[in-house]
Design an enzyme around this catalytic site. Structure first.
Site, PDB file in Angstrom:
ATOM      1  N   PRO A  47       0.838  -1.211   0.000  1.00  9.01           N
ATOM      2  CA  PRO A  47       0.000   0.000   0.000  1.00  9.01           C
ATOM      3  C   PRO A  47       0.868   1.254   0.000  1.00  9.01           C
ATOM      4  CG  PRO A  47      -0.052  -1.104   2.146  1.00  9.01           C
ATOM      5  CD  PRO A  47       0.657  -2.021   1.205  1.00  9.01           C
ATOM      6  N   LEU A  51      12.637  -2.927   1.814  1.00 12.07           N
ATOM      7  CA  LEU A  51      13.873  -2.999   1.030  1.00 12.07           C
ATOM      8  C   LEU A  51      14.142  -4.412   0.518  1.00 12.07           C
ATOM      9  CD1 LEU A  51      16.253  -0.431   2.752  1.00 12.07           C
ATOM     10  CD2 LEU A  51      15.211  -0.290   0.490  1.00 12.07           C
ATOM     11  N   TYR A 106       0.256   4.762  13.357  1.00 13.04           N
ATOM     12  CA  TYR A 106      -1.108   5.266  13.205  1.00 13.04           C
ATOM     13  C   TYR A 106      -1.980   4.711  14.337  1.00 13.04           C
ATOM     14  CZ  TYR A 106       0.916   6.953   8.943  1.00 13.04           C
ATOM     15  OH  TYR A 106       1.744   7.599   8.059  1.00 13.04           O
ATOM     16  N   GLN A 164      -6.290  -1.222   2.171  1.00 15.27           N
ATOM     17  CA  GLN A 164      -5.844  -1.080   3.558  1.00 15.27           C
ATOM     18  C   GLN A 164      -6.695  -0.003   4.223  1.00 15.27           C
ATOM     19  OE1 GLN A 164      -2.088   0.981   4.521  1.00 15.27           O
ATOM     20  NE2 GLN A 164      -1.430  -0.914   5.481  1.00 15.27           N
TER      21      GLN A 164
HETATM   22  C1  LIG Z   1       5.061   6.562  -1.393  1.00 15.62           C
HETATM   23  C2  LIG Z   1       4.861   5.619  -0.255  1.00 15.62           C
HETATM   24  C3  LIG Z   1       3.626   5.564   0.379  1.00 15.62           C
HETATM   25  C4  LIG Z   1       3.404   4.648   1.400  1.00 15.62           C
HETATM   26  N1  LIG Z   1       2.148   4.533   1.944  1.00 15.62           N
HETATM   27  C5  LIG Z   1       1.869   3.496   2.775  1.00 15.62           C
HETATM   28  C6  LIG Z   1       0.538   3.177   3.121  1.00 15.62           C
HETATM   29  O1  LIG Z   1      -0.420   3.741   2.611  1.00 15.62           O
HETATM   30  N2  LIG Z   1       0.342   2.165   4.013  1.00 15.62           N
HETATM   31  C7  LIG Z   1       1.384   1.443   4.525  1.00 15.62           C
HETATM   32  O2  LIG Z   1       1.161   0.532   5.326  1.00 15.62           O
HETATM   33  N3  LIG Z   1       2.652   1.696   4.161  1.00 15.62           N
HETATM   34  C8  LIG Z   1       2.908   2.681   3.276  1.00 15.62           C
HETATM   35  N4  LIG Z   1       4.182   2.877   2.833  1.00 15.62           N
HETATM   36  C9  LIG Z   1       5.222   1.938   3.255  1.00 15.62           C
HETATM   37  C10 LIG Z   1       5.348   0.842   2.213  1.00 15.62           C
HETATM   38  O3  LIG Z   1       4.139   0.127   2.024  1.00 15.62           O
HETATM   39  C11 LIG Z   1       6.469  -0.145   2.570  1.00 15.62           C
HETATM   40  O4  LIG Z   1       6.135  -0.811   3.766  1.00 15.62           O
HETATM   41  C12 LIG Z   1       7.817   0.561   2.758  1.00 15.62           C
HETATM   42  O5  LIG Z   1       8.025   1.527   1.743  1.00 15.62           O
HETATM   43  C13 LIG Z   1       8.981  -0.439   2.718  1.00 15.62           C
HETATM   44  O6  LIG Z   1       8.932  -1.173   1.513  1.00 15.62           O
HETATM   45  P1  LIG Z   1       9.888  -0.845   0.254  1.00 15.62           P
HETATM   46  O7  LIG Z   1      11.301  -0.896   0.752  1.00 15.62           O
HETATM   47  O8  LIG Z   1       9.573  -1.938  -0.724  1.00 15.62           O
HETATM   48  O9  LIG Z   1       9.541   0.522  -0.260  1.00 15.62           O
HETATM   49  C14 LIG Z   1       4.443   3.805   1.832  1.00 15.62           C
HETATM   50  C15 LIG Z   1       5.693   3.886   1.216  1.00 15.62           C
HETATM   51  C16 LIG Z   1       5.899   4.762   0.180  1.00 15.62           C
HETATM   52  C17 LIG Z   1       7.245   4.788  -0.504  1.00 15.62           C
END
Ligand SMILES: Cc1cc2nc3c(=O)[nH]c(=O)nc-3n(C[C@H](O)[C@H](O)[C@H](O)COP(=O)(O)O)c2cc1C
Length: 372
Positions: free
Chosen positions: A24, A302, A183, A101
C-alpha cells in the site's frame, strides 16, 4: 527448480497467482478522500503489473482519520463512488487481485503532504484536532491529540465497519487493517503512545484490546469467503516500546479472530528511532512472527532484487513479499523478476510483444543501473 515466488497462494477462497504484492502506498492526491484520475492511472498501471495482489493505499475510515488533506478515504458515498470508478478500470484491464488497507491516522493526522514538508498543519492551512489513546504529542512541533473516550472508540470501530461494508460493495478481494507505522491502531499497541489506565492501556492484553475489537468487527462485516489481513509492527526499535515478542502474541490473537495473514513492518511510532535500514531489514521480524505465531506472513522492507525475494519465499521466511518503492521505480517488476527467475507471468495482451522471450537473440536493452 521452479520459482517459489511465482507459485500461487490461497487465502480463504481467494487465489493469488504469485507471492508478489504491491505494498500500500499513500498518494496524498485525493479530493476530500475521493480518488481521481491520478489514482486511476497509478493503480491502473499497477493492476497490469502481473503482481498477485495490488493493495490500495491506507484509506481513512473517517475524515479526521486522514494523514493529510490528500489522503484517500472511504467515509462517504462520494468516496465510494469515486473509488468504484478506479476499481472498475483496474478490473477491466488488470490481471491482479485488489485489496484495500483501511486506516486511521490517530495523532499522525493533520499533517502536510510529504512533499510539502510532512509537518503538522497550521491552523491557516486547515489543521484539525487529532485523536489518540493518550494526549501525547507525536513530537516537538505537533499538538497534543484528544484522548479518545469510550464513545469515540465506539464511533471509530463503527467507521472501520462502515468502510469495510463499502469495500464489500466495491467487490474488493481483500481488506487489511493498518496496525503499524504509528497510526491509531499501532498507537494503542505501543506503550510509547498508550498511557491509558483503563481496559485499553497497561498490559499487552489491554493494549491489544481496541485493535482486536476493530479487526473482529471488520471480520464480521467482511464476507467469510474473503481474506482479511493486518499490517502489524514487528518492533518500535525503542527501549520500552512494542517488541517482536509482542508482535508474536498480537499475530496469534489476530489469527484467533479470523485474520488470514499479517504483514510485518516496523517503526513509525515516533519520527526519530534508530532503525537499522538495510536490504531486508524487517525480514527477521517476519520470519520470527511466522515461526512463533504460526500465521501466514507477508514480508516487506527494502526487498527488491528478484533472487533475494525468491529466497525469502523458498526458505520459508515469509509467504508473500510486498514491495513499494521498487514498484514506483519499475511497475513491470514482476515481468523482469520472472525473466530473471525463469518463471511465467501474465501480461496484458496489449503489452505482450515486450515479453523478452519473443525477442530471441535481440533482448530489449534496458538502461543500466548505477549498481549494476
Ligand atoms: C510513497 C509511499 C507511500 C506509502 N504509503 C503506505 C501506506 O499507505 N500504508 C502502509 O502501510 N505503508 C505505506 N508505505 C510503506 C510501504 O508500504 C512499505 O512498507 C515501505 O516503503 C517499505 O517497503 P519498500 O522498501 O519496498 O519501499 C508507503 C511507502 C511509500 C514509498
Amino acid at each position: 527448480m521452479p520459482s517459489s515466488l511465482f507459485t500461487s497462494i490461497d487465502l480463504r477462497d481467494l487465489t493469488l497467482a504469485n507471492r508478489i504484492v504491491v505494498s500500500p502506498m499513500c498518494q496524498y492526491s485525493a479530493d476530500d478522500g475521493s480518488a481521481n484520475d491520478w489514482h486511476r492511472q497509478h493503480l491502473g498501471s499497477l493492476a497490469v503489473s502481473g503482481a498477485g495482489l495490488l493493495m490500495i493505499e491506507a484509506t481513512a475510515v473517517e475524515q479526521a482519520g486522514r494523514i493529510t488533506h490528500g489522503c484517500l478515504g472511504l467515509y462517504s458515498d462520494a468516496n465510494e463512488a469515486a473509488l468504484g470508478r478506479v476499481v472498475a478500470a483496474c478490473r477491466r484491464f488488470g490481471n491482479t487481485k485488489l485489496g484495500i488497507q483501511l486506516a486511521h491516522a490517530g495523532r499522525k493526522g493533520s499533517a502536510q503532504r510529504p512533499w510539502q514538508g510532512g509537518r503538522a498543519l497550521r491552523r491557516e492551512d486547515g489543521a484539525w484536532l487529532t485523536s489518540a489513546p493518550s494526549p501525547i504529542a507525536l513530537d516537538e512541533g505537533w499538538p497534543p491529540p484528544h484522548a479518545l473516550t469510550a464513545a469515540d472508540l465506539d464511533r471509530i470501530e463503527a467507521a472501520f465497519v462502515a468502510a469495510t461494508r463499502r469495500a464489500v460493495r466495491l467487490e474488493l478481494d481483500l481488506v487489511e487493517a493498518h496496525c503499524a507505522h504509528g497510526y491509531l491502531l499501532h498507537e494503542f499497541l505501543s506503550p510509547i503512545a498508550n498511557k491509558r489506565s483503563d481496559a485499553y492501556g497497561g498490559s499487552l492484553e489491554n493494549r491489544m484490546r481496541f485493535p482486536l475489537r476493530v479487526a473482529t468487527a471488520m471480520r464480521a462485516a467482511w464476507p467469510s469467503e474473503k481474506p482479511l489481513g493486518a499490517r502489524i509492527t514487528g518492533t518500535d526499535w525503542l527501549p520500552g516500546g512494542f517488541s517482536v515478542e509482542d508482535a508474536v502474541v498480537f499475530a496469534r490473537a489476530l489469527k484467533a479472530i479470523g485474520c488470514d495473514y499479517v504483514c510485518v513492518s516496523s517503526g513509525g511510532i515516533v519520527p526519530k528511532a534508530p532503525i537499522p535500514v538495510a536490504p531486508g531489514y524487517q525480514l527477521e521480524l517476519a520470519a520470527r512472527v511466522r515461526r512463533d505465531a504460526g500465521v501466514v506472513v507477508r514480508a516487506v522492507g527494502l526487498l527488491a532484487e528478484p533472487h533475494q525475494v525468491e529466497t525469502v519465499i523458498a526458505s520459508g521466511q515469509a509467504d508473500m513479499v510486498a514491495m513499494a518503492r521498487a514498484f514506483l521505480d519499475d511497475p513491470r517488476w514482476p515481468w523482469h523478476a520472472a525473466e530473471a527467475l525463469g518463471a511465467a507471468v501474465s501480461y496484458p495482451p496489449q503489452y505482450e510483444r515486450s515479453r523478452s522471450t519473443l525477442w530471441p537473440g535481440a533482448k530489449l536493452v534496458r538502461p543500466a543501473r548505477a549498481a549494476e
